[in-house]
Write an enzyme that holds these catalytic residues in place. Structure first.
Site, PDB file in Angstrom:
ATOM      1  N   LYS A 280       0.841  -1.201   0.000  1.00  0.00           N
ATOM      2  CA  LYS A 280       0.000   0.000   0.000  1.00  0.00           C
ATOM      3  C   LYS A 280       0.878   1.253   0.000  1.00  0.00           C
ATOM      4  O   LYS A 280       2.012   1.206   0.466  1.00  0.00           O
ATOM      5  CB  LYS A 280      -0.867   0.023   1.270  1.00  0.00           C
ATOM      6  CG  LYS A 280      -1.967  -1.014   1.302  1.00  0.00           C
ATOM      7  CD  LYS A 280      -2.770  -0.905   2.591  1.00  0.00           C
ATOM      8  CE  LYS A 280      -3.881  -1.942   2.642  1.00  0.00           C
ATOM      9  NZ  LYS A 280      -4.933  -1.712   1.639  1.00  0.00           N
ATOM     10  N   ARG A 354     -10.339 -11.659   1.697  1.00  0.00           N
ATOM     11  CA  ARG A 354     -11.169 -12.739   1.134  1.00  0.00           C
ATOM     12  C   ARG A 354     -10.444 -14.067   1.164  1.00  0.00           C
ATOM     13  O   ARG A 354     -11.055 -15.129   1.228  1.00  0.00           O
ATOM     14  CB  ARG A 354     -11.612 -12.353  -0.285  1.00  0.00           C
ATOM     15  CG  ARG A 354     -10.471 -12.091  -1.223  1.00  0.00           C
ATOM     16  CD  ARG A 354     -10.890 -11.280  -2.443  1.00  0.00           C
ATOM     17  NE  ARG A 354     -10.947  -9.848  -2.179  1.00  0.00           N
ATOM     18  CZ  ARG A 354     -11.283  -8.934  -3.077  1.00  0.00           C
ATOM     19  NH1 ARG A 354     -11.629  -9.299  -4.302  1.00  0.00           N
ATOM     20  NH2 ARG A 354     -11.315  -7.656  -2.758  1.00  0.00           N
TER      21      ARG A 354
HETATM   22  N1  BES Z   1      -8.181  -3.903   4.408  1.00  0.00           N
HETATM   23  C1  BES Z   1      -8.285  -3.478   3.055  1.00  0.00           C
HETATM   24  C2  BES Z   1      -9.560  -2.700   2.780  1.00  0.00           C
HETATM   25  C3  BES Z   1      -9.569  -1.274   3.241  1.00  0.00           C
HETATM   26  C4  BES Z   1      -8.764  -0.328   2.615  1.00  0.00           C
HETATM   27  C5  BES Z   1     -10.417  -0.873   4.232  1.00  0.00           C
HETATM   28  C6  BES Z   1      -8.821   0.987   3.039  1.00  0.00           C
HETATM   29  C7  BES Z   1     -10.472   0.430   4.638  1.00  0.00           C
HETATM   30  C8  BES Z   1      -9.669   1.366   4.043  1.00  0.00           C
HETATM   31  C9  BES Z   1      -8.283  -4.693   2.124  1.00  0.00           C
HETATM   32  O1  BES Z   1      -7.489  -5.746   2.539  1.00  0.00           O
HETATM   33  C10 BES Z   1      -7.753  -4.216   0.822  1.00  0.00           C
HETATM   34  O2  BES Z   1      -6.620  -3.864   0.778  1.00  0.00           O
HETATM   35  N2  BES Z   1      -8.585  -4.232  -0.207  1.00  0.00           N
HETATM   36  C11 BES Z   1      -8.218  -3.778  -1.481  1.00  0.00           C
HETATM   37  C12 BES Z   1      -8.775  -4.744  -2.486  1.00  0.00           C
HETATM   38  C13 BES Z   1      -8.254  -4.528  -3.872  1.00  0.00           C
HETATM   39  C14 BES Z   1      -6.786  -4.892  -3.949  1.00  0.00           C
HETATM   40  C15 BES Z   1      -9.060  -5.389  -4.820  1.00  0.00           C
HETATM   41  C16 BES Z   1      -8.785  -2.378  -1.696  1.00  0.00           C
HETATM   42  O3  BES Z   1      -9.900  -2.121  -1.255  1.00  0.00           O
HETATM   43  O4  BES Z   1      -8.066  -1.538  -2.239  1.00  0.00           O
HETATM   44 MN    MN Z   2      -5.507  -5.530   1.876  1.00  0.00          MN
END
Ligand code: BES
Ligand code: MN
Ligand code: ZN
Length: 498
Positions: A280, A354
């Site tokens: 990230k 997931r």
């Molecule tokens: N934990 C995150 C989701 C999230 C991100 C919640 C920011 C709250 C704030 C999850 O594991 C994630 O990183 N999801 C990705 C999925 C994507 C790679 C398909 C997302 O939402 O960017």
């Molecule tokens: Mn994630």
């Protein structure tokens, strides 16, 4: 804090503080009008001078109001009388709690529960009064070396009910409120703890703590070796990049009869989500310590169930791991085999929630659950779709979805349904495995749920995406404890039905 319930006139209360509602344009609530009359118009005189408009959240603390037996009177603005709703009611209760806590009054009698709220009966108002008070007074200062202790905090809140006949109902509602609030506080504490303290192992210890506190809760923790034996290739693939061993935590609350099928709550427990190799960006990455708030809500709800002594069986399943980059971490393109036997191409290691949930959901089949609800901070897309007000809700069984929607409305912890149509499934196609773990930019919350739906065919299932509601950012950064109120209400409603 201690709560009790009482009936009687406000001017007759021998207490450190009486709390009264005032509406916008200086209109007194019924209880305020009663005390005003007894005091020879003292309050209305003050209001006429312009000391308080009655806007939502405003407060005015008075001392020595004539012809009363209390040391103080706290007036609380409630906004326009006809616009009083669930949120404004809670805001008024919360504002009162904060002022009281710093006023030096250690005890107070509140008449805010006397306010008329459309569609909300007395038990609801009493219960929400307790929950909103606890929520407002919550502090997380266990990691500060100097805690600024309030010298004389509020210790006892007496809640007014209209008549003696209402006392039993009121007392019961106050008790329920305290149980839910304790669950919310537990979820907030776990959520707020940083990733270096709240590790998968720490969560497992917290489960054992819960067992110590409640005889009806049993705990089992599966270790990495157990998961390997079972074949949880998806869960394990997320844990590969971490030095902290993953845990699969199973908590069994047995309040029902032996043969009663349990409700299963499955909570995402990523104790820190860096994204893994698909790392990230740095901004606000600290907030990814909140990526275990789904798990925290399972802990909170089970603790609330046990305190309430609910007559049903609930099993909590928490897959717990970190998601970190490492030489041994999973890479984009890797293919893993899930517990279900289906294979997954990991196109983005940041879609890890997931991956751990799919194995936990398959594992949940063995409990023959009457319903399964998973709770997860799953997608940033859900925050874009619904903001911070509602959790995303999707599932394969409409009666269950409706029960959850209703529970959320009642608990002021709302969810909103998104479609889980087959058409979206196509986005998960992979050239190399049964499915990919991402579905592209469009409808990210829905394709995440589509992924999970492939592991939930054997039971009634709903998915709560709590990415927008589980914590707040900015100056009030911190876990909210949502959706413990929704989940507990769902379980309370199930007990009523049967
Ligand atoms: N934990 C995150 C989701 C999230 C991100 C919640 C920011 C709250 C704030 C999850 O594991 C994630 O990183 N999801 C990705 C999925 C994507 C790679 C398909 C997302 O939402 O960017
Ligand atoms: Mn994630
Ligand atoms: Zn995550």
């Amino acid at each position: 804090m201690e709560y009790s319930v009482k009936s009687g006139n406000p001017e007759k209360q021998r207490t450190a503080c009486v709390v009264l509602g005032v509406f916008e344009n200086r209109r007194l609530s019924a209880a305020a009008a009663q005390l005003d009359k007894a005091s020879g118009g003292y309050l209305s005189n003050l209001l006429r001078r312009g000391d308080l408009q009655g806007k939502s959240g405003q407060t005015l603390l008075l001392h020595g109001v004539p012809e009363t037996l209390c040391d103080r009177v706290l007036l609380v603005g409630c906004g326009r009388e006809r616009e009083l709703d669930d949120h404004k009611y809670q805001d008024a209760v919360a504002a009162a709690a904060r002022v009281l806590n710093e006023s030096g009054a250690t005890e107070a009698v509140t008449y805010l529960t006397d306010l008329n709220l459309k569609g909300r009966d007395l038990p609801w108002r009493v219960r929400r009064c307790v929950e909103a008070t606890e929520q407002a007074l919550y502090r997380f200062d266990q990691l500060k070396s100097k805690q600024d202790k309030i010298v004389r905090p509020l210790r006892r809140l007496v809640i007014s009910v209209p008549s003696r006949r209402d006392l039993p109902e009121g007392e019961q509602a106050a008790e329920v409120g305290q149980c839910v609030a304790a669950g919310v506080s537990l979820a907030r504490d776990l959520g707020n703890l940083p990733g270096n303290i709240c590790t998968p192992g720490y969560l497992a210890d917290q489960a054992r703590n819960l067992r110590k506190q409640h005889k009806k809760i049993q705990v089992e923790v599966l270790e990495q070796a157990d998961m390997e034996k079972l074949g949880m290739g998806a869960l394990l693939s997320v844990a590969r990049g971490s030095r902290q061993p993953p845990k699969l935590i199973i908590m069994n609350y047995r309040g029902g009869a032996r043969g009663d099928k349990p409700v299963a709550l499955v909570g995402k427990g990523v104790t820190f989500d860096s994204g893994g190799i698909s790392i990230k960006p740095g901004a606000a990455m600290d907030e990814m310590k909140f990526d275990m708030c789904g798990a925290a809500s399972v802990f909170g709800t089970l603790s609330a169930c046990a305190r309430l002594g609910l007559p049903l069986n609930v099993v909590g399943v928490v897959p717990a791991t970190e998601n970190l980059p490492d030489g041994d971490a999973s890479k984009p393109g890797d293919v893993v085999t899930t517990l279900s036997g289906q294979t997954v191409e990991i196109l983005n290691t940041d879609a890890e929630g997931r991956l751990i949930l799919c194995d936990a959901l398959t594992y949940t089949e063995r409990f023959e659950p009457r319903s399964v609800v998973d709770i997860a901070t799953l997608t940033g897309a859900c925050v874009i779709a619904l903001g911070n007000h509602a959790a995303g809700l999707l599932g394969n069984h409409h009666p269950l979805i409706n029960d959850l929607l209703n529970a959320g409305r009642h608990a002021v912890d709302r969810a909103w349904e998104l479609p889980l149509w087959d058409e979206y499934q196509e986005q998960l196609k992979s050239n190399f495995a049964d499915m990919a773990n991402i579905g592209g930019r469009e409808a990210g919350t829905i394709t995440a749920a589509c992924f999970l739906s492939r592991f939930t065919k054997k039971f009634h299932w709903a998915h709560l995406d709590i990415a927008g509601v589980a914590w707040k950012s900015g100056k009030d950064k911190g876990a909210t404890g949502r959706p413990v109120p929704l989940l507990t209400q769902y379980l309370l409603d199930l007990c009523e039905q049967s």
